[in-house]
Write a protein that holds these residues in place. Structure first.
Motif, PDB file in Angstrom:
ATOM      1  N   ASN A 169       0.829  -1.205   0.000  1.00  0.00           N
ATOM      2  CA  ASN A 169       0.000   0.000   0.000  1.00  0.00           C
ATOM      3  C   ASN A 169       0.864   1.257   0.000  1.00  0.00           C
ATOM      4  O   ASN A 169       0.502   2.268  -0.593  1.00  0.00           O
ATOM      5  N   ALA A 170       2.014   1.191   0.672  1.00  0.00           N
ATOM      6  CA  ALA A 170       2.925   2.336   0.746  1.00  0.00           C
ATOM      7  C   ALA A 170       3.696   2.521  -0.559  1.00  0.00           C
ATOM      8  O   ALA A 170       4.404   3.514  -0.724  1.00  0.00           O
ATOM      9  N   ARG A 171       3.569   1.586  -1.465  1.00  0.00           N
ATOM     10  CA  ARG A 171       4.262   1.691  -2.752  1.00  0.00           C
ATOM     11  C   ARG A 171       3.316   2.142  -3.872  1.00  0.00           C
ATOM     12  O   ARG A 171       3.769   2.400  -4.985  1.00  0.00           O
ATOM     13  N   LEU A 172       2.011   2.192  -3.577  1.00  0.00           N
ATOM     14  CA  LEU A 172       1.056   2.672  -4.577  1.00  0.00           C
ATOM     15  C   LEU A 172       1.274   4.170  -4.740  1.00  0.00           C
ATOM     16  O   LEU A 172       1.109   4.936  -3.798  1.00  0.00           O
ATOM     17  N   ASP A 173       1.671   4.574  -5.935  1.00  0.00           N
ATOM     18  CA  ASP A 173       1.961   5.989  -6.164  1.00  0.00           C
ATOM     19  C   ASP A 173       1.171   6.506  -7.364  1.00  0.00           C
ATOM     20  O   ASP A 173       0.417   5.766  -8.006  1.00  0.00           O
ATOM     21  N   GLY A 174       1.356   7.787  -7.653  1.00  0.00           N
ATOM     22  CA  GLY A 174       0.627   8.401  -8.750  1.00  0.00           C
ATOM     23  C   GLY A 174       0.918   7.763 -10.092  1.00  0.00           C
ATOM     24  O   GLY A 174       0.017   7.575 -10.912  1.00  0.00           O
ATOM     25  N   ALA A 175       2.177   7.410 -10.326  1.00  0.00           N
ATOM     26  CA  ALA A 175       2.543   6.795 -11.611  1.00  0.00           C
ATOM     27  C   ALA A 175       1.847   5.456 -11.790  1.00  0.00           C
ATOM     28  O   ALA A 175       1.384   5.129 -12.897  1.00  0.00           O
ATOM     29  N   MET A 176       1.751   4.661 -10.728  1.00  0.00           N
ATOM     30  CA  MET A 176       1.054   3.375 -10.826  1.00  0.00           C
ATOM     31  C   MET A 176      -0.414   3.588 -11.161  1.00  0.00           C
ATOM     32  O   MET A 176      -0.972   2.899 -12.017  1.00  0.00           O
ATOM     33  N   VAL A 177      -1.036   4.544 -10.484  1.00  0.00           N
ATOM     34  CA  VAL A 177      -2.451   4.819 -10.733  1.00  0.00           C
ATOM     35  C   VAL A 177      -2.647   5.291 -12.172  1.00  0.00           C
ATOM     36  O   VAL A 177      -3.572   4.843 -12.869  1.00  0.00           O
ATOM     37  N   GLU A 178      -1.767   6.171 -12.644  1.00  0.00           N
ATOM     38  CA  GLU A 178      -1.874   6.647 -14.023  1.00  0.00           C
ATOM     39  C   GLU A 178      -1.747   5.493 -15.017  1.00  0.00           C
ATOM     40  O   GLU A 178      -2.512   5.404 -15.981  1.00  0.00           O
ATOM     41  N   THR A 179      -0.799   4.598 -14.773  1.00  0.00           N
ATOM     42  CA  THR A 179      -0.614   3.443 -15.662  1.00  0.00           C
ATOM     43  C   THR A 179      -1.835   2.534 -15.636  1.00  0.00           C
ATOM     44  O   THR A 179      -2.322   2.098 -16.689  1.00  0.00           O
ATOM     45  N   GLU A 180      -2.343   2.245 -14.446  1.00  0.00           N
ATOM     46  CA  GLU A 180      -3.460   1.293 -14.313  1.00  0.00           C
ATOM     47  C   GLU A 180      -4.787   1.863 -14.784  1.00  0.00           C
ATOM     48  O   GLU A 180      -5.723   1.104 -15.047  1.00  0.00           O
ATOM     49  N   THR A 181      -4.907   3.191 -14.907  1.00  0.00           N
ATOM     50  CA  THR A 181      -6.164   3.773 -15.405  1.00  0.00           C
ATOM     51  C   THR A 181      -6.138   3.999 -16.911  1.00  0.00           C
ATOM     52  O   THR A 181      -7.178   4.327 -17.493  1.00  0.00           O
ATOM     53  N   GLU A 182      -4.973   3.794 -17.558  1.00  0.00           N
ATOM     54  CA  GLU A 182      -4.913   3.939 -19.017  1.00  0.00           C
ATOM     55  C   GLU A 182      -5.897   2.966 -19.665  1.00  0.00           C
ATOM     56  O   GLU A 182      -5.902   1.773 -19.377  1.00  0.00           O
ATOM     57  N   GLY A 183      -6.743   3.506 -20.504  1.00  0.00           N
ATOM     58  CA  GLY A 183      -7.705   2.672 -21.213  1.00  0.00           C
ATOM     59  C   GLY A 183      -8.932   2.280 -20.393  1.00  0.00           C
ATOM     60  O   GLY A 183      -9.844   1.657 -20.910  1.00  0.00           O
ATOM     61  N   LEU A 184      -8.957   2.638 -19.120  1.00  0.00           N
ATOM     62  CA  LEU A 184     -10.120   2.345 -18.280  1.00  0.00           C
ATOM     63  C   LEU A 184     -11.177   3.404 -18.556  1.00  0.00           C
ATOM     64  O   LEU A 184     -10.928   4.595 -18.370  1.00  0.00           O
ATOM     65  N   ALA A 185     -12.337   2.997 -19.011  1.00  0.00           N
ATOM     66  CA  ALA A 185     -13.377   3.940 -19.419  1.00  0.00           C
ATOM     67  C   ALA A 185     -14.728   3.531 -18.840  1.00  0.00           C
ATOM     68  O   ALA A 185     -15.568   2.967 -19.539  1.00  0.00           O
ATOM     69  N   PRO A 186     -14.932   3.809 -17.551  1.00  0.00           N
ATOM     70  CA  PRO A 186     -16.244   3.498 -16.967  1.00  0.00           C
ATOM     71  C   PRO A 186     -17.334   4.318 -17.648  1.00  0.00           C
ATOM     72  O   PRO A 186     -17.086   5.437 -18.096  1.00  0.00           O
ATOM     73  N   PRO A 187     -18.531   3.789 -17.721  1.00  0.00           N
ATOM     74  CA  PRO A 187     -19.621   4.515 -18.379  1.00  0.00           C
ATOM     75  C   PRO A 187     -20.033   5.755 -17.584  1.00  0.00           C
ATOM     76  O   PRO A 187     -19.747   5.867 -16.390  1.00  0.00           O
ATOM     77  N   PRO A 188     -20.714   6.683 -18.244  1.00  0.00           N
ATOM     78  CA  PRO A 188     -21.217   7.871 -17.539  1.00  0.00           C
ATOM     79  C   PRO A 188     -22.053   7.458 -16.328  1.00  0.00           C
ATOM     80  O   PRO A 188     -22.742   6.437 -16.351  1.00  0.00           O
ATOM     81  N   GLY A 189     -21.965   8.243 -15.274  1.00  0.00           N
ATOM     82  CA  GLY A 189     -22.699   7.941 -14.048  1.00  0.00           C
ATOM     83  C   GLY A 189     -21.901   7.092 -13.079  1.00  0.00           C
ATOM     84  O   GLY A 189     -22.372   6.790 -11.982  1.00  0.00           O
ATOM     85  N   SER A 190     -20.698   6.712 -13.467  1.00  0.00           N
ATOM     86  CA  SER A 190     -19.866   5.889 -12.589  1.00  0.00           C
ATOM     87  C   SER A 190     -19.283   6.712 -11.454  1.00  0.00           C
ATOM     88  O   SER A 190     -19.252   7.945 -11.502  1.00  0.00           O
ATOM     89  N   VAL A 191     -18.835   6.011 -10.440  1.00  0.00           N
ATOM     90  CA  VAL A 191     -18.334   6.629  -9.214  1.00  0.00           C
ATOM     91  C   VAL A 191     -16.925   6.125  -8.942  1.00  0.00           C
ATOM     92  O   VAL A 191     -16.628   4.951  -9.175  1.00  0.00           O
TER      93      VAL A 191
END
Length: 173
Positions: A120-142
């Protein structure tokens, strides 16, 4: 319970832990050893718990987080999958342990908790940016965000959510 298809989704970014819980008659004082009567190992972490809860009520859930390259990490990811949470965007950090909470609970329900953050202490902004690439939740998502990880990861997830027009919910617990 059958999953409802609302068209929307939940993305959870934050902590994944494994909880090791010992039940004792009374909480130990400093330096004292108290014999426990029961032991439970369960998956936890505030964010992972939210992901599982959302999946249990029928949401399509994706988890963004990190686990260690250990048996506990494999167990935590398997638990998320079993609950219906997509953990394919969780990072396995091979050179550290999975977040771990040592919990002692007395017969009155009072507790003492020590947490070793591990991956958990190693989760950083770069990891989040990489893991959200191509992630496209539909409108209305949370997007649910928690503070058991560093601010950099939370901010990166919030920026991604805002850029995609998603509702952001922060749980500061």
């Amino acid at each position: 319970m059958a999953k409802r298809d609302s068209g929307a989704a939940v993305v959870v970014a934050g902590s994944i832990n494994v909880d090791l819980i010992v039940g004792v008659p009374s909480l130990p004082a400093a330096g004292e050893t108290v014999l426990g009567s029961r032991f439970i190992q369960q998956n936890g972490g505030k964010s992972a718990n939210q992901a599982v809860a959302a999946a249990r009520v029928g949401a399509q859930v994706t988890m963004l987080g990190a686990v260690g390259g250990d048996d506990l990490g494999r167990s935590a990811l398997a638990g998320l999958a079993e609950a219906g949470v997509d953990s394919s965007r969780c990072r396995v950090v091979a050179d550290t342990h999975t977040g771990l909470a040592l919990i002692v609970v007395d017969d009155d329900g009072e507790n003492q908790i020590a947490v070793a953050s591990g991956a958990n202490a190693r989760l950083d902004g770069a990891m989040v940016e990489t893991e959200t690439e191509g992630l496209a939740p539909p409108p209305g998502s949370v997007v649910l965000l928690g503070f058991e990880v560093f601010d950099e990861a939370v901010v990166a997830a919030a920026r991604w959510a805002a850029a995609n027009g998603l509702r952001i919910i922060v749980n500061p617990a």
